[in-house]
Design a protein around this motif. Structure first.
Motif, PDB file in Angstrom:
ATOM      1  N   GLY A   1       0.811  -1.217   0.000  1.00  0.00           N
ATOM      2  CA  GLY A   1       0.000   0.000   0.000  1.00  0.00           C
ATOM      3  C   GLY A   1       0.841   1.262   0.000  1.00  0.00           C
ATOM      4  O   GLY A   1       2.053   1.232  -0.228  1.00  0.00           O
ATOM      5  N   ASN A   2       0.193   2.375   0.273  1.00  0.00           N
ATOM      6  CA  ASN A   2       0.827   3.695   0.180  1.00  0.00           C
ATOM      7  C   ASN A   2       1.638   3.985   1.441  1.00  0.00           C
ATOM      8  O   ASN A   2       1.264   4.805   2.276  1.00  0.00           O
ATOM      9  N   THR A   3       2.773   3.291   1.571  1.00  0.00           N
ATOM     10  CA  THR A   3       3.637   3.423   2.750  1.00  0.00           C
ATOM     11  C   THR A   3       5.089   3.593   2.321  1.00  0.00           C
ATOM     12  O   THR A   3       5.479   3.232   1.205  1.00  0.00           O
ATOM     13  N   GLY A   4       5.895   4.114   3.249  1.00  0.00           N
ATOM     14  CA  GLY A   4       7.321   4.257   2.986  1.00  0.00           C
ATOM     15  C   GLY A   4       8.011   2.931   2.713  1.00  0.00           C
ATOM     16  O   GLY A   4       8.762   2.806   1.738  1.00  0.00           O
ATOM     17  N   PRO A   5       7.787   1.899   3.560  1.00  0.00           N
ATOM     18  CA  PRO A   5       8.457   0.611   3.315  1.00  0.00           C
ATOM     19  C   PRO A   5       8.098  -0.024   1.971  1.00  0.00           C
ATOM     20  O   PRO A   5       8.944  -0.676   1.356  1.00  0.00           O
ATOM     21  N   PHE A   6       6.857   0.158   1.501  1.00  0.00           N
ATOM     22  CA  PHE A   6       6.476  -0.375   0.193  1.00  0.00           C
ATOM     23  C   PHE A   6       7.329   0.255  -0.905  1.00  0.00           C
ATOM     24  O   PHE A   6       7.811  -0.419  -1.822  1.00  0.00           O
TER      25      PHE A   6
END
Length: 593
Positions: free
Chosen positions: A470-475
């Motif tokens: 999803g819309n995350t830094g780790p992704f």
């Protein structure tokens, strides 16, 4: 960019086909449900051409197709002309991108225009907390984005190092500290001083309760509690320059500054200059005299000085007390002018301050304009909402604040927990794992905060922010690391990156190049709007396009060497843009995950 050529061509078409001059031509990306790359909005042209939108759209489509080699086809849906660009156009775009070392980033060398960005600006009586984290991340990101847009940037803060709240910590340490220090207790300096701010509040409340028990009214007790009166006396001694008080102030502030620097380093933010309220609180009085002479300010009977802003829909604003002492507005006027004196190339300032100060900055900017400062037209309040955790709001005095250092450690622990569950760290040393947890944890924290419009309140959930989907830094970090793995394998296979002799593209390749093409525009837009969210969400869209490409098209195991060379180049340039975009947000990218 093809947009300017398209606008010219459409204008020429209108002139030739209908003998009209139309200055404004609206273009937009074609919606995903329709075929095409760029859409010309036909409706506004009907003010100049008496026909129906579909007819005009088809006429203009045929004209553009004939006169622009980059256009391969078109379709008209109601009042929208959807133009399809050739594969060769996108191949040329990637070729151009590949020739730029810092694609999308404007160099500021030689720029005569500078912007000062203020952020952090803490009090020296307590450690940085979650609210400061949002402030620092926003200010730092906006500074880096403005720098990337081609302007010189000065990062600064004004440290609130004087006042009654500072004296409360000083007095509590003097009365209850028994000479202990951060060194003797092993505590970080800002935490150590913050402990005594909480101690003051606790002892102060105990005194109030005792006074109420003796029959004194609560309001009276709050004003006359011995501890508060003693703190007020200490402030008067400080303002008078009393040697012992000033020495204690310097010592305790020094402890706090050491702690702040450690937090800033861990958070990955920096500053070019520092301003201190103990220096600036006397600034601005000369500006008040200047404003009185110009008729910008007026005096009341008690000798206080005011600015009448009622004509602008505001109120009358006090700028100097009747006894001649400054208010915050006096100080802020003086500090703004002093900063331009210190940096004559400044042509704008950005103040990163919470939304509770919206009115203050509206007044400040208006007064500076009235005083005739040309740079006052380029002042911006980067207003932001609160950040809360699911556990609730924070109160510094009661010691229930969400500490910045603790939150950073919590993010690292969350990154470790989730990374361990995914089981992708075989072969890493303990130190490599710890460094990775720091990069992932901070990346998650920063991205979660910066992807949201600054004005919105955030409910921050650490677990949710470290999701690898999803819309995350780790992704986004994981996608970058995936590309690095592809590039390492390509190097082992001696694949040369090149646009080569390729003349046909897969639709997924086109999608990625389309996203890469708009990166420079995203940088400029984010700088103009002072919005890191534009960069964060641009990067997410780029990563989504790349992952769709990766899942649908082979990169290394292709039917021809030309395809592999092209796709490895495309992957490389995608990674570079991801890295540049995240760097503006203060987020690092790991080579492996």
């Amino acid at each position: 960019m093809i947009q300017s050529d398209l606008v010219s061509c459409v204008q020429q078409g209108l002139k030739k086909l209908h003998q009209v001059d139309v200055e404004q031509i609206e273009l937009q990306p074609t919606r995903k449900e329709f075929d095409g790359d760029i859409t010309v909005v036909v409706f506004p042209m009907l003010r100049h051409v008496k026909t129906n939108p579909v007819t005009l759209g088809n006429e203009l489509g045929a004209y553009v197709l004939e006169h622009m080699d980059e256009v391969s086809g078109f379709n008209v849906i109601k009042g929208f002309l959807n133009l399809e660009l050739t594969d060769q156009y996108y191949i040329d775009v990637l070729s151009k991108i590949s020739g730029e070392e810092k694609y999308g980033i404007q160099q500021s060398y030689g720029s005569k225009e500078a912007v000062m960005v203020e952020y952090s600006s803490p009090n020296t009586n307590k450690p940085l907390h979650l609210g400061h984290i949002r402030n620092n991340l926003l200010g730092y990101a906006v500074a880096e984005i403005i720098k990337a847009s081609g302007k010189n940037v000065y990062k600064t803060q004004i440290i609130n190092d004087r006042g009654i709240h500072i004296c409360k910590s000083m007095l509590a340490w003097k009365k209850f500290g028994n000479g202990e220090t951060p060194q003797s207790t092993g505590m970080k300096g800002d935490h150590f001083v913050g402990k005594y701010y909480v101690k003051f509040d606790k002892e102060y409340k105990t005194e109030i309760q005792a006074m109420i028990a003796d029959g004194i009214a609560e309001d009276e007790a709050k004003k006359k509690a011995p501890l508060l009166l003693e703190a007020q006396q200490m402030l008067l001694k400080w303002e008078a320059g009393e040697q012992e008080t000033v020495a204690l102030w310097k010592k305790m502030n020094g402890w706090v500054y050491g702690g702040f620097e450690e937090t800033y380093k861990n958070l990955g933010v920096d500053f070019d200059s520092y301003y201190y309220e103990s220096d600036t609180y006397l600034l601005g009085k000369d500006i008040i005299e200047e404003g009185l002479a110009k008729g910008v300010f007026f005096k009341k009977e008690d000798n206080s000085v005011w600015c009448d802003l009622t004509a602008e829909g505001l109120d009358e604003k006090l700028v100097l007390r009747s006894d001649g002492t400054a208010v915050y507005m006096t100080q802020d006027l003086g500090t703004a002018v002093q900063r331009v004196k210190d940096h004559p190339d400044i042509n704008g300032m950005v103040y990163t301050v919470g939304n509770e100060q919206d009115y203050h900055f509206k007044v400040l900017f208006l007064i500076l304009k009235k005083l005739g400062y040309s740079w006052a037209d380029h002042l911006h309040h980067l207003s932001y909402g609160m950040v809360d955790l699911p556990s609730g709001k924070m109160k510094s005095r009661e010691g229930t604040v969400v500490d910045a250092d603790d939150l950073i450690k919590e993010m690292e622990r969350t990154a470790e927990k989730i990374s361990s569950e995914l089981g992708k760290l075989d072969g890493y040393t303990l130190r490599q794992k710890q460094e990775l947890y720091h990069v992932i944890g901070l990346g998650a924290l920063k991205y979660y905060i910066l992807k949201v419009d600054p004005k919105k309140t955030i409910l921050f959930n650490p677990e949710e922010s470290v999701d690898f989907q999803g819309n995350t830094g780790p992704f986004i970090q994981y996608t970058y690391a995936r590309i690095q793995s592809i590039l390492r394998k390509a190097k082992e296979q001696n694949i040369i990156q090149s646009t080569g002799q390729l003349d046909e593209l897969h639709v997924k390749e086109r999608d990625v190049i389309k996203q890469l093409e708009v990166f420079p525009d995203a940088v400029q837009q984010a700088a103009e709007q002072h919005s890191p969210a534009i960069i964060a969400n641009y990067t997410y869209e780029l990563v989504k396009s790349f992952n769709s490409f990766y899942q649908n098209v082979p990169i290394l195991g292709t039917a021809s060497p030309e395809e592999s060379s092209f796709r490895v180049l495309l992957a490389n340039k995608t990674a570079q843009v991801i890295k540049e975009a995240l760097a503006m947000l203060g987020i690092e990218v790991p080579e492996r995950m």
